[in-house]
Design a protein around this motif. Sequence first.
Motif, PDB file in Angstrom:
ATOM      1  N   SER A 147       4.721  53.485 -85.607  1.00 45.01           N
ATOM      2  CA  SER A 147       4.728  52.075 -86.034  1.00 45.01           C
ATOM      3  C   SER A 147       3.752  51.865 -87.169  1.00 45.01           C
ATOM      4  N   ALA A 148       2.588  52.491 -87.030  1.00 46.47           N
ATOM      5  CA  ALA A 148       1.586  52.344 -88.088  1.00 46.47           C
ATOM      6  C   ALA A 148       2.143  52.863 -89.413  1.00 46.47           C
ATOM      7  N   GLY A 149       2.847  53.984 -89.315  1.00 46.84           N
ATOM      8  CA  GLY A 149       3.441  54.561 -90.516  1.00 46.84           C
ATOM      9  C   GLY A 149       4.443  53.590 -91.128  1.00 46.84           C
ATOM     10  N   ARG A 150       5.254  52.980 -90.247  1.00 47.98           N
ATOM     11  CA  ARG A 150       6.279  52.055 -90.750  1.00 47.98           C
ATOM     12  C   ARG A 150       5.634  50.854 -91.416  1.00 47.98           C
ATOM     13  N   VAL A 151       4.544  50.362 -90.772  1.00 49.61           N
ATOM     14  CA  VAL A 151       3.848  49.207 -91.326  1.00 49.61           C
ATOM     15  C   VAL A 151       3.351  49.529 -92.732  1.00 49.61           C
ATOM     16  N   ASP A 152       2.913  50.798 -92.881  1.00 44.63           N
ATOM     17  CA  ASP A 152       2.418  51.187 -94.196  1.00 44.63           C
ATOM     18  C   ASP A 152       3.536  51.484 -95.179  1.00 44.63           C
ATOM     19  N   GLY A 153       4.780  51.286 -94.753  1.00 47.85           N
ATOM     20  CA  GLY A 153       5.901  51.402 -95.689  1.00 47.85           C
ATOM     21  C   GLY A 153       6.522  52.764 -95.796  1.00 47.85           C
ATOM     22  N   ALA A 154       6.198  53.685 -94.846  1.00 46.88           N
ATOM     23  CA  ALA A 154       6.832  55.007 -94.908  1.00 46.88           C
ATOM     24  C   ALA A 154       8.239  54.911 -94.356  1.00 46.88           C
ATOM     25  N   ARG A 155       9.181  55.538 -95.059  1.00 47.88           N
ATOM     26  CA  ARG A 155      10.577  55.538 -94.613  1.00 47.88           C
ATOM     27  C   ARG A 155      11.134  56.958 -94.735  1.00 47.88           C
ATOM     28  N   GLY A 156      12.217  57.182 -94.047  1.00 45.42           N
ATOM     29  CA  GLY A 156      12.997  58.406 -94.236  1.00 45.42           C
ATOM     30  C   GLY A 156      12.173  59.662 -94.363  1.00 45.42           C
TER      31      GLY A 156
END
Lengths: 423, 314
Positions: free
Chosen positions: B209-218
């Motif tokens: 989730s933290a990664g997603r919040v920071d905008g990491a995708r794919g």
Amino acid sequence: MPGITRYTTMSRRGLLHTAGGLGLAAGALRGAPALAQSRAITVIADQSNAETRAIFAEIAAAYEADTGVSVTVNNMDHEAHKTAIRSYLAASPPDVCFWFSGNRMRAFVERGLFDDISDLFERENYYDVLGTSTETVSVGDRQFGLPLGGTLWGLFYRKDVFAEQGMTPPADWDGLLATCEQARGAGLTPMTLGTKELWPAAGWFDHLNLRINGLDRHMALMRGEMSYLDPSLQPVFDHWQDLIEREIFTPNHTSYSWQQAASFFVRKQSAMFVLGNFMTRAFPAEEKDQLAFVPFPRIGPETRRYEEFSVNSVHIPARAQNKDVAREFLAYFYRPENLGRFLRPDGNVPPRHDIPVPDDPMMRSLVEALRNADGTAQFYDRDTDPDMAQVGLRSFQEFMVAPDRRDTILERMEAARKRVFRA
Amino acid sequence: MNALDAVEKRALGGSGPTTEAAGPWRSNRSWLTPVLFLVPGTFLFLLIIVVPIGQSLWISLHDWDGFEQPVWLGLDNYRELLGDPQFTTALRNNVIWLVLFMVAPPAGLAIALMLNQAIRGMRIAKSLFFIPLVLAPVTVGVVFTWFYDPTFGVLALVFQAFGATGPALLSDERLVTFAVVIAALWPQIAFCMVLFLAGLNNLSEDVLSAGRVDGARGWRLFWHVVLPQLRQVGFIAVVITVIGALRSFDMIAVMTQGGPFGSSSVLAYLMYEQAIFSYRFGYGAAIASVLFLIMAVFIAWYLRRMLRLEREAA
């Protein structure tokens, strides 16, 4: 050597037999008087033919009924038995075991693992009924086993295919080449071959060497007394290479076992097959009368005929528990009527003269070819040392694929011979 | 004095807590307990692993046919190995196995990632990918032998459909090892896949989730967030694959018996063949020792890695 783990591999069926046998033995013990307790023997057999197995079980049961001796038969997978026998002979020998005569037997005799049963030969007068078969189980002038059925090697063909194409079974080298050409012209692979299990290739070497150099020189080579670089072997490989380069053999033969290769022969896709008479088992029963046998063609001026004849055998291990009972059992099993019954399903040639030869054309031609032979060898991997055989079988397979490597291959075999026979 | 004495003393119940604290059990418990727990395992390990290794090394210095007195040879067996073309072939094939088997961890990971999607029917797909893992290696070997059969095999039929002649893979000394490795890879990839699937189930939601919040995708999410968390599993997958490649034996025994003429043999099979069929236990043991040395390198690397990881964790 202490401290080495020995283990016996046994097929699942073998284990079941043991379990059943143990139950049977226990049952016999409970009912029998104390005297009879030691009168029990164990037999390790390696019969792959279900019919033979059943007949052997019947003979054992009849013996049990006659004498009150309980007989436990453990039948193992034929190939697995070849490795297992080495451990069980040393660790926990049965009272009777099946094996192969000739050098394979000698290897165990020299290590003191098979019992000298010359006394049994004397008592039952086997010398007279066996004649020359006695030699296959002799080391020096002592006998260490009883010869069973023999497998004769030669050239098999289908009568119907040969009749259709107007071909005749070859009697000599030129005839062989001509028949091969004819077969190819008819769209057939001239010679069936499957060398996945290596040894069928050695059959070709043996036949060519027996025809070209004769039995004495062949056996000297087998005993390691002759070099593989000896010039007299060159014509053998020349002839062989000639056949290989004419592409008479089944293509990709290293991919097929002999049974797979036999299916090409049975389905009329290939014309001839050089193998032992056990190949008749791969032939459908309803077509058996189409299968015919002639000895391997003559080559060159050699007029005497030496054939490949491998004889199986049955033995008493030197460290068996009940050697006396084992002798009695063998004498019973070896009676002409019992032995004859036992050998019939495999279609092998009986060793005893007093066993009537089954009346079928295949058996008649085998017996006749054997009678006309001037001498017999057993087979490459039965006549030479097992370690040498391992190198040799592989080398022959390689030669059949890449004949141009002849020199390297022969040098490798010679190196192995020097190591194995300490020559 | 041992643990039993201490227990006995306590059962007699005569002494109070002060004597007990001074008793030999209490004062030695910190090291006695682990020792007692380790004794049975250590004993078994010595008996069935360490002693046989020693014996095997000892036999490799002899000429022994399995029956008679072994004859001392010193290092002659090893010297012979160096000049034996069959040994060179087997060693080369072991290297081929090792290199090709390295395909298994990434391929397993790729399949695991694919199967980890929340799509309808994925469970069925998953169970299909599990199949090779359930089959005994011998079965896999037999099936692939049929598959490769130059007359009736599926491969030959495919070639025939295009009007070509199929290759006899198991008859070709240059291709046979590759053909066997491909057969062996099938279950190995499935095995790595299972490891990675388990690893993917244990991903930390927080970090994701933290990664997603920071905008990491794919790809970036996979590379920087997922993959680092799979390091442990990936390491184990690689180690098991290496060991699997080195101890390859069953597939070769079933599919080619080392053939044609020894060209698909590996060290483990050559050892078996020399000992069992050529009656050369000493030479076989020498081959086994070489294989053991190669494995020891990987095992040492594995242990070092494990110890370091444990220290990091602590």
